[in-house]
Design a protein around this motif. Sequence first.
Motif, PDB file in Angstrom:
ATOM      1  N   PRO A 287       0.866  -1.155   0.199  1.00 17.96           N
ATOM      2  CA  PRO A 287       0.103   0.226  -0.324  1.00 17.96           C
ATOM      3  C   PRO A 287       0.911   1.226   0.151  1.00 17.96           C
ATOM      4  N   LEU A 288       0.643   1.841  -0.961  1.00 14.53           N
ATOM      5  CA  LEU A 288       1.605   3.440  -1.040  1.00 14.53           C
ATOM      6  C   LEU A 288       0.126   4.520  -0.554  1.00 14.53           C
ATOM      7  N   TRP A 289      -0.450   3.843  -0.562  1.00 12.82           N
ATOM      8  CA  TRP A 289      -1.590   5.530  -0.429  1.00 12.82           C
ATOM      9  C   TRP A 289      -3.352   4.651   0.779  1.00 12.82           C
ATOM     10  N   LYS A 290      -3.821   6.446   1.571  1.00 14.20           N
ATOM     11  CA  LYS A 290      -4.664   5.927   2.488  1.00 14.20           C
ATOM     12  C   LYS A 290      -5.973   5.393   1.158  1.00 14.20           C
ATOM     13  N   GLU A 291      -6.316   6.463   0.543  1.00 14.96           N
ATOM     14  CA  GLU A 291      -6.912   6.972  -0.683  1.00 14.96           C
ATOM     15  C   GLU A 291      -6.068   7.773  -1.383  1.00 14.96           C
ATOM     16  N   PRO A 292      -6.548   7.330  -2.799  1.00 15.96           N
ATOM     17  CA  PRO A 292      -6.055   7.737  -4.410  1.00 15.96           C
ATOM     18  C   PRO A 292      -6.096   8.440  -3.947  1.00 15.96           C
ATOM     19  N   ALA A 293      -6.786  10.023  -3.145  1.00 20.29           N
ATOM     20  CA  ALA A 293      -6.864  11.439  -3.716  1.00 20.29           C
ATOM     21  C   ALA A 293      -5.919  11.658  -2.815  1.00 20.29           C
ATOM     22  N   ASP A 294      -4.998  11.144  -1.767  1.00 19.21           N
ATOM     23  CA  ASP A 294      -3.228  11.320  -1.469  1.00 19.21           C
ATOM     24  C   ASP A 294      -2.206  10.896  -2.770  1.00 19.21           C
ATOM     25  N   VAL A 295      -3.356  10.896  -3.723  1.00 23.18           N
ATOM     26  CA  VAL A 295      -1.438  10.869  -5.091  1.00 23.18           C
ATOM     27  C   VAL A 295      -2.069  11.522  -6.346  1.00 23.18           C
ATOM     28  N   PHE A 296      -3.390  10.840  -6.952  1.00 27.67           N
ATOM     29  CA  PHE A 296      -4.032  11.378  -7.992  1.00 27.67           C
ATOM     30  C   PHE A 296      -5.524  12.603  -7.481  1.00 27.67           C
ATOM     31  N   ARG A 297      -4.848  13.637  -8.795  1.00 26.68           N
ATOM     32  CA  ARG A 297      -5.874  14.526  -8.686  1.00 26.68           C
ATOM     33  C   ARG A 297      -7.185  14.865  -9.034  1.00 26.68           C
ATOM     34  N   ALA A 298      -7.782  15.243  -8.757  1.00 21.67           N
ATOM     35  CA  ALA A 298      -9.341  14.873  -9.053  1.00 21.67           C
ATOM     36  C   ALA A 298      -9.831  15.268  -9.855  1.00 21.67           C
ATOM     37  N   PRO A 299     -10.144  14.651 -11.379  1.00 15.40           N
ATOM     38  CA  PRO A 299     -11.181  14.056 -10.814  1.00 15.40           C
ATOM     39  C   PRO A 299     -10.530  11.959 -11.010  1.00 15.40           C
ATOM     40  N   TYR A 300      -9.098  12.122 -11.971  1.00 16.89           N
ATOM     41  CA  TYR A 300      -8.876  10.886 -11.828  1.00 16.89           C
ATOM     42  C   TYR A 300      -8.918  10.207 -10.473  1.00 16.89           C
ATOM     43  N   ASP A 301      -8.874  10.800  -8.923  1.00 15.82           N
ATOM     44  CA  ASP A 301      -8.723   9.887  -7.799  1.00 15.82           C
ATOM     45  C   ASP A 301      -9.819   8.967  -8.186  1.00 15.82           C
ATOM     46  N   LYS A 302     -10.388   9.334  -9.008  1.00  7.11           N
ATOM     47  CA  LYS A 302     -12.380   8.299  -8.623  1.00  7.11           C
ATOM     48  C   LYS A 302     -11.746   7.434  -9.839  1.00  7.11           C
ATOM     49  N   VAL A 303     -10.971   7.631 -10.754  1.00  8.08           N
ATOM     50  CA  VAL A 303     -11.154   6.438 -11.834  1.00  8.08           C
ATOM     51  C   VAL A 303      -9.837   5.550 -12.081  1.00  8.08           C
ATOM     52  N   VAL A 304      -8.909   6.222 -11.422  1.00  6.77           N
ATOM     53  CA  VAL A 304      -7.347   5.543 -12.355  1.00  6.77           C
ATOM     54  C   VAL A 304      -7.615   4.021 -12.342  1.00  6.77           C
ATOM     55  N   THR A 305      -7.122   3.464 -10.343  1.00 15.33           N
ATOM     56  CA  THR A 305      -7.579   2.023 -10.007  1.00 15.33           C
ATOM     57  C   THR A 305      -8.838   1.273 -10.679  1.00 15.33           C
ATOM     58  N   GLY A 306      -9.789   1.689 -11.335  1.00  7.90           N
ATOM     59  CA  GLY A 306     -10.504   0.806 -11.793  1.00  7.90           C
ATOM     60  C   GLY A 306     -10.479   0.666 -13.447  1.00  7.90           C
ATOM     61  N   LEU A 307      -9.615   1.026 -13.887  1.00  9.80           N
ATOM     62  CA  LEU A 307      -9.267   1.230 -16.001  1.00  9.80           C
ATOM     63  C   LEU A 307      -8.230   0.207 -15.382  1.00  9.80           C
ATOM     64  N   PHE A 308      -7.481  -0.624 -14.570  1.00  9.42           N
ATOM     65  CA  PHE A 308      -6.502  -1.836 -15.212  1.00  9.42           C
ATOM     66  C   PHE A 308      -7.536  -2.545 -14.131  1.00  9.42           C
ATOM     67  N   ASP A 309      -8.601  -3.012 -14.685  1.00 12.32           N
ATOM     68  CA  ASP A 309      -8.816  -4.161 -13.976  1.00 12.32           C
ATOM     69  C   ASP A 309      -8.749  -5.651 -15.039  1.00 12.32           C
TER      70      ASP A 309
END
Length: 425
Positions: A287-309
Amino acid sequence: MTNTANTTNTTAGSRTKRGAVAACAAVALALGAAAPALALTGTDTSTGVHHIVRASRGTLVSVVPVADHTRAEVAAFVKDAGADPSVVRYGVTAYRLTYRTVTAEGRPTTATGLLVLPKNGVHRLPVVSDTHGTMSHRDYAPSVAEDMGRLSPYVQAAAGRAVSAPDYLGLGKGPGLHPYMDTRSGVSATLDMLRASRTAARQLGRPFTGDVYVTGFSQGGQVAMALGKALSEGADRSFRLKAVAPIAGPYDLEGVEIQSMFNGSINDTSAVFYMSYFLTAQNRLHPLWKEPADVFRAPYDKVVTGLFDGLHADEDIVKALPPTLKGLFTDAYLKELQHPTGVLKSILKANDGTCDWKPAVPVQLYSASGDTDVPIANARSCAAQLAAHGVKAPVVDQGAVDHGGSAIKSVAQIARWFDRVEQRG
């Protein structure tokens, strides 16, 4: 880190080459059109699948024929891909293997891969371990798609050696998500694929000699170096390492690859794709972050992890992400990427060092000065590490071609080099 052999380059434009080459290849290579039923003990003749019930790593679970091509068909495929067809001496048959291996966490699982055999030539075959480059969609894997992902396996097999080409974990027909750029599981899946390939080849009447030649492209170039190191250290003493010839591997993530994303050596589209894929996959393991928003800017924090499924195509991922790293990451995390600390630094350290060993076999490093995905500085860094151990590994510069072009130019050269190494004994 992308596959020639599958996507040629990570830029949106170059990804279209997958479809274009596949379309050309379809004319000459009808996928599985002439695939023979397996004449193996225990084969289900209605499905062509051979089942073996055992539980150890590298155990063969099933064999499915996926392609059967004449020499002329293979030569046409290689030529259409832009590679040199003069090394094609035989037709090929190809099979999807399912085999037992372990996850990145060490739990039992299964994976798939492609076994390719020459139709003629010697009875007992040396084998080439051929590891592919970066891909996002599981169906891009060599055992599933008959596109550029099969260029190198077909070239190597048509030159007269068996080829064992793993899909890796979480790609092809294997379960779960792909632990992208996790070197340890890349090696374990590749080594277990070699074991399963040995069993399948024996059942198919083309046993292995035990000699192993290692190649791979991009992500697979890094895996190839790590596999060579593992075999040299006795990971499986039934295999004898003979030569290593990786293409455009990211051997130095911290010192070269990541820094190149910030100094202009890597194009922006590729930098965004690679880094978002790498961090998403690594975060599942460490684990590199607690929430994606710790790393990714909005709105990408809501979509990045789901893209690599494993279900999104490269081009769709690129469209869903911003054009630059600055648009993707927070200011704080951009600084962390340039000067890694903590968990990120430990991840990079664990995945670098694949060239930090002393091979007792010939090594040649293939790359291209025109590559803006995995700069040639990676190969030079690898050569320097090997030189520190007293090993001279030439860097073969394919010139002003892109990432995929480095593989297209290299595959036939590597087949010829493996021939020369084999002839020397």
